[in-house]
Design a protein around this motif. Structure first.
Motif, PDB file in Angstrom:
ATOM      1  N   MET A 130       0.815  -1.209   0.000  1.00  0.00           N
ATOM      2  CA  MET A 130       0.000   0.000   0.000  1.00  0.00           C
ATOM      3  C   MET A 130       0.852   1.265   0.000  1.00  0.00           C
ATOM      4  O   MET A 130       0.317   2.361  -0.083  1.00  0.00           O
ATOM      5  N   VAL A 133       0.136   4.910   1.970  1.00  0.00           N
ATOM      6  CA  VAL A 133      -1.287   5.147   2.200  1.00  0.00           C
ATOM      7  C   VAL A 133      -1.583   4.990   3.683  1.00  0.00           C
ATOM      8  O   VAL A 133      -1.147   4.024   4.318  1.00  0.00           O
ATOM      9  N   GLU A 137      -7.264   6.175   4.572  1.00  0.00           N
ATOM     10  CA  GLU A 137      -7.369   6.110   3.110  1.00  0.00           C
ATOM     11  C   GLU A 137      -7.491   4.676   2.628  1.00  0.00           C
ATOM     12  O   GLU A 137      -8.262   4.374   1.697  1.00  0.00           O
ATOM     13  N   ALA A 138      -6.753   3.748   3.253  1.00  0.00           N
ATOM     14  CA  ALA A 138      -6.838   2.336   2.853  1.00  0.00           C
ATOM     15  C   ALA A 138      -8.225   1.757   3.148  1.00  0.00           C
ATOM     16  O   ALA A 138      -8.801   1.042   2.316  1.00  0.00           O
ATOM     17  N   ASN A 141     -10.683   3.275   0.602  1.00  0.00           N
ATOM     18  CA  ASN A 141     -10.574   2.651  -0.722  1.00  0.00           C
ATOM     19  C   ASN A 141     -11.222   1.275  -0.762  1.00  0.00           C
ATOM     20  O   ASN A 141     -11.789   0.876  -1.782  1.00  0.00           O
ATOM     21  N   LEU A 142     -11.144   0.548   0.331  1.00  0.00           N
ATOM     22  CA  LEU A 142     -11.751  -0.777   0.379  1.00  0.00           C
ATOM     23  C   LEU A 142     -13.250  -0.715   0.654  1.00  0.00           C
ATOM     24  O   LEU A 142     -14.038  -1.470   0.068  1.00  0.00           O
ATOM     25  N   TYR A 144     -15.483   1.790   0.062  1.00  0.00           N
ATOM     26  CA  TYR A 144     -16.315   2.418  -0.961  1.00  0.00           C
ATOM     27  C   TYR A 144     -16.110   1.823  -2.347  1.00  0.00           C
ATOM     28  O   TYR A 144     -16.602   2.394  -3.331  1.00  0.00           O
ATOM     29  N   THR A 145     -15.412   0.740  -2.445  1.00  0.00           N
ATOM     30  CA  THR A 145     -15.266   0.062  -3.738  1.00  0.00           C
ATOM     31  C   THR A 145     -15.761  -1.382  -3.652  1.00  0.00           C
ATOM     32  O   THR A 145     -16.778  -1.724  -4.257  1.00  0.00           O
TER      33      THR A 145
END
Length: 205
Positions: A130, A133, A137-138, A141-142, A144-145
């Motif tokens: 990563m 990050v 933030e990590a 990213n996980l 909301y995806t």
């Protein structure tokens, strides 16, 4: 003793003392205030451990919403706490069993950490590959995806629960006038306006 260890003992001590006062305090408002203090110090412990996301969530969600909501509910509702304490001995065996189960689980977790210290070491390792990050933030990213649908589903369930709680606790007092939109829309146009022929010297009955 390092500064980090000093802050850890300060936050941990205040958290334990506040948690005890939540249960011991006779005034429910004082219990909620001690609960907020415990949340703040637990957030400090999370910051020391490097879990910034959990620390911010603990303050924003629990302190900013849940605990404050508890405080306003306790202060606004006329709850007879003496009546609530009357059934304490009746539910004491169930509470003791639940407390014993929680104690066994905590001992099991601490024992597993002592038996296998590498488990605690791997739990605090950063996410591989990563780069620079941060944790927030990590997780974003996980969350909301890959887990966006589960996240939205959880929000929908909470919304339905909130609406259900409002509907169940909403009390309509008989002496309070309320607006009925359907009755206003479906009213007869002829009955909307009434003309009165007022004679001189007489009023309207």
């Amino acid at each position: 003793m390092s500064v980090v260890a000093l802050f850890f003992y300060v936050f941990a001590g205040i958290t334990i003392a506040s948690a005890i006062m939540v249960v011991v305090a006779r005034n429910p408002v004082h219990s909620v205030l001690f609960l907020i203090l415990a949340f703040f110090n637990a957030a400090g412990l999370f910051m020391i451990a490097g879990a910034e996301f959990l620390a911010l969530i603990l303050i924003v969600v629990y302190v900013g919403a849940v605990a404050v909501l508890f405080l306003f509910v306790v202060m606004m509702l006329d709850v007879d706490f003496a009546e609530l304490r009357e059934g304490f001995m009746e539910y004491l065996p169930i509470g003791a069993i639940i407390g014993l189960i929680l104690a066994v689980e905590l001992v099991a977790v601490l024992g597993a950490t002592i038996i296998a210290p590498e488990a605690a070491a791997t739990a605090v390792q950063p996410i591989p590959d990563m780069g620079q990050v941060s944790n927030i933030e990590a997780i974003g990213n996980l969350l909301y995806t890959r887990y966006i649908f589960f996240f939205q589903l959880a929000g929908l369930i909470l919304l339905v629960a909130m609406i259900g709680a409002i509907v169940l606790t909403l009390n309509h007092k008989p002496n309070v006038k309320r607006q009925n939109v359907s009755e206003q829309v479906n009213r007869d146009a002829k009955a909307a306006v009434r003309l009165e022929d007022v004679k001189p010297g007489q009023g309207i009955r």
